[in-house]
Structure formats: C-alpha cells, structure tokens
Design an enzyme around this catalytic site. Structure first.
Site, PDB file in Angstrom:
ATOM      1  N   ASP A 214       0.868  -1.171   0.000  1.00  0.00           N
ATOM      2  CA  ASP A 214       0.000   0.000   0.000  1.00  0.00           C
ATOM      3  C   ASP A 214       0.911   1.230   0.000  1.00  0.00           C
ATOM      4  O   ASP A 214       2.109   1.135   0.287  1.00  0.00           O
ATOM      5  CB  ASP A 214      -0.890  -0.046   1.246  1.00  0.00           C
ATOM      6  CG  ASP A 214      -1.715   1.208   1.422  1.00  0.00           C
ATOM      7  OD1 ASP A 214      -2.429   1.587   0.475  1.00  0.00           O
ATOM      8  OD2 ASP A 214      -1.624   1.826   2.499  1.00  0.00           O
TER       9      ASP A 214
ATOM     10  N   ASP B 293      -0.175   5.177   0.940  1.00  0.00           N
ATOM     11  CA  ASP B 293      -0.409   6.147   2.019  1.00  0.00           C
ATOM     12  C   ASP B 293      -0.471   5.451   3.373  1.00  0.00           C
ATOM     13  O   ASP B 293      -1.274   4.533   3.571  1.00  0.00           O
ATOM     14  CB  ASP B 293      -1.723   6.904   1.778  1.00  0.00           C
ATOM     15  CG  ASP B 293      -1.698   7.699   0.492  1.00  0.00           C
ATOM     16  OD1 ASP B 293      -1.172   8.816   0.507  1.00  0.00           O
ATOM     17  OD2 ASP B 293      -2.205   7.191  -0.529  1.00  0.00           O
TER      18      ASP B 293
ATOM     19  N   ASP C 101      -1.614  -0.989   5.928  1.00  0.00           N
ATOM     20  CA  ASP C 101      -1.832  -0.356   7.233  1.00  0.00           C
ATOM     21  C   ASP C 101      -3.287  -0.310   7.660  1.00  0.00           C
ATOM     22  O   ASP C 101      -3.601   0.282   8.690  1.00  0.00           O
ATOM     23  CB  ASP C 101      -1.295   1.083   7.206  1.00  0.00           C
ATOM     24  CG  ASP C 101      -2.155   2.017   6.359  1.00  0.00           C
ATOM     25  OD1 ASP C 101      -2.533   1.625   5.232  1.00  0.00           O
ATOM     26  OD2 ASP C 101      -2.454   3.131   6.815  1.00  0.00           O
TER      27      ASP C 101
END
Length: 238
Positions: free
Chosen positions: A7, A9, A169
């Site tokens: 991922d 961001d 995240d």
C-alpha cells in the site's frame, strides 16, 4: 520468488501532512472551517473522497453528490501541486527495500490513490524505480479491497498472484489480502481507525527494519504449505 505488494499512504509514505493540508485548503476555498490533524489522520485510509465526506459530516454539512464531486476535483488539483511538500518515506523504508530487492523479491505498489498521483509522489521522492509496477484505483477499474486489483498488480509486476505478500496499514489492505488468499504484513504506524492488531494480520511490524525478517518468515511458511499441497496432489494421482 515472491512479489511484495505495498500500500502507499500510511504504509510506504507518511502522506498525512500534505493530504490534511489539502483537505483544509479545499474546505477553506468553499467557505468551510478546517479539520484538526488528529481528527483527520485516521480518515486517510478511506481515500480523498472519504476524507471530504467525513469532514463534512463532522460539521453537520449535508452535500449532494455533485457538490462532493466539485470538492474532490478541487482536492485533486491542489494536492497534485503540493504532493510532496511534507510527505516523506517512513523511517528505514529504503534500507528495507534495498535488502528485499537484493534478495530477489519483486516489489510493487497497489493503492487506491489515482495512478498518476501515486507515480508523481514516488517520482518526487525518488522511489519509482524501486517498483516493478505502480497501480492505482483507475488502473484496472477496480479498487481495494477487491482482490482482482491485487492480482492484476502482481501480474503487471511480472509475478504470480499466488506467490505474493501484501504489506499495508488498514482493514482495506487486510481484506484485500484475505480475498486474494495471500499473507499480509501490517504496519502499526499507518492510518487506521481501529487498532491494526485487532484485525489479525499474519505479521505486525512497528518499523520497516522488521520487514525483511517478517517477509522471510512468511515466505518460508508459504513454501512449506506449497510443498505440502504439491505432495498431497501427487499422492492423490498415484
């Protein structure tokens, strides 16, 4: 060799400062007050449109889809010009990428950011060349947590979707990995509204210094499982 899919961001890059600055600049342009950093940070995982909608909700402001579309367009235009003002890689990222690449792992990015924005950010931070593929929400017409986005990203990187690991995240990343049938490493320093440990990732790390060991561990476990599957299939055919 496995493909490691990241991922963007809150996983690779701490983009919160620029995203929240952009959100507040967009709101101000439309005569609305801003949102605090602490309140906005957990909203980043929902994407730019989600950030806008949640910010409006906190102010009791109901907007039509067309109004949100206009805010989103302004957000993207402003963000594109300020994409790396304050965004930086998380500590130890580049060392971890060096080690993984040196060991032969294939690296890719799978993000719900627009592809051109993701590439612009990585270009600005001199990271683009490290990844065999960078895919966004508009690359294939599907977004995470749809596992097709993960599989297509791995294939674009030249890998096998069944020989891959997700690193993320948020709940979206974990759901993506589960849907794709691959292991997931979660970072606990990203942008999630709930404690990431409660989502039961296969491995949880607090620093990128811990990532190579986590990947090696999951890779060995996956090799053992693949060998067992092969042995089981062979025994059934003999």
């Amino acid at each position: 060799m496995l493909t490691i899919v990241f991922d963007l961001d809150g996983t690779l890059i701490d983009t919160a400062p620029d995203l929240i600055d952009t959100l507040n600049a967009t709101l101000a342009r439309h005569g609305l007050s801003g949102v605090s950093f602490a309140a906005a940070r957990p909203l980043i995982g929902g994407g730019a449109r989600g950030m806008i909608e949640n910010a409006l909700a906190t102010k009791g402001r109901a907007c039509t889809t067309a109004e949100v579309d206009r805010l989103y367009e302004d957000f993207v235009a402003y963000y594109a010009e300020h994409i790396a003002d304050r965004s930086r890689p998380f500590p130890h990222l580049e060392t971890a990428l060096d080690r993984l690449s040196g060991e032969g792992y294939r690296l890719a990015v799978c993000t719900n950011k627009l592809e051109w924005l993701a590439k612009r950010l990585l270009d600005a931070l001199h990271l683009s060349s490290r990844f065999a593929a960078v895919c966004g929400q508009d690359t294939f017409g599907v977004q995470k947590p749809d596992p097709r986005m993960f599989r297509l990203t791995v294939e674009r990187a030249g890998g096998d979707p069944l020989r891959a690991i997700m690193v993320g995240d948020s709940a979206t990343d974990i759901r993506t990995a589960r849907g794709a049938g691959v292991p997931v490493v979660a970072v606990d320093f990203g942008y999630t509204e709930v404690p990431i440990a409660s989502l039961k990732p296969d491995r949880l790390i607090s620093s990128f210094a811990q990532l190579p060991a986590a990947v090696d561990d999951l890779g060995r476990a996956k090799n053992i499982m693949d060998d067992q599957d092969f042995i089981g299939q062979k025994s059934r055919t003999t």
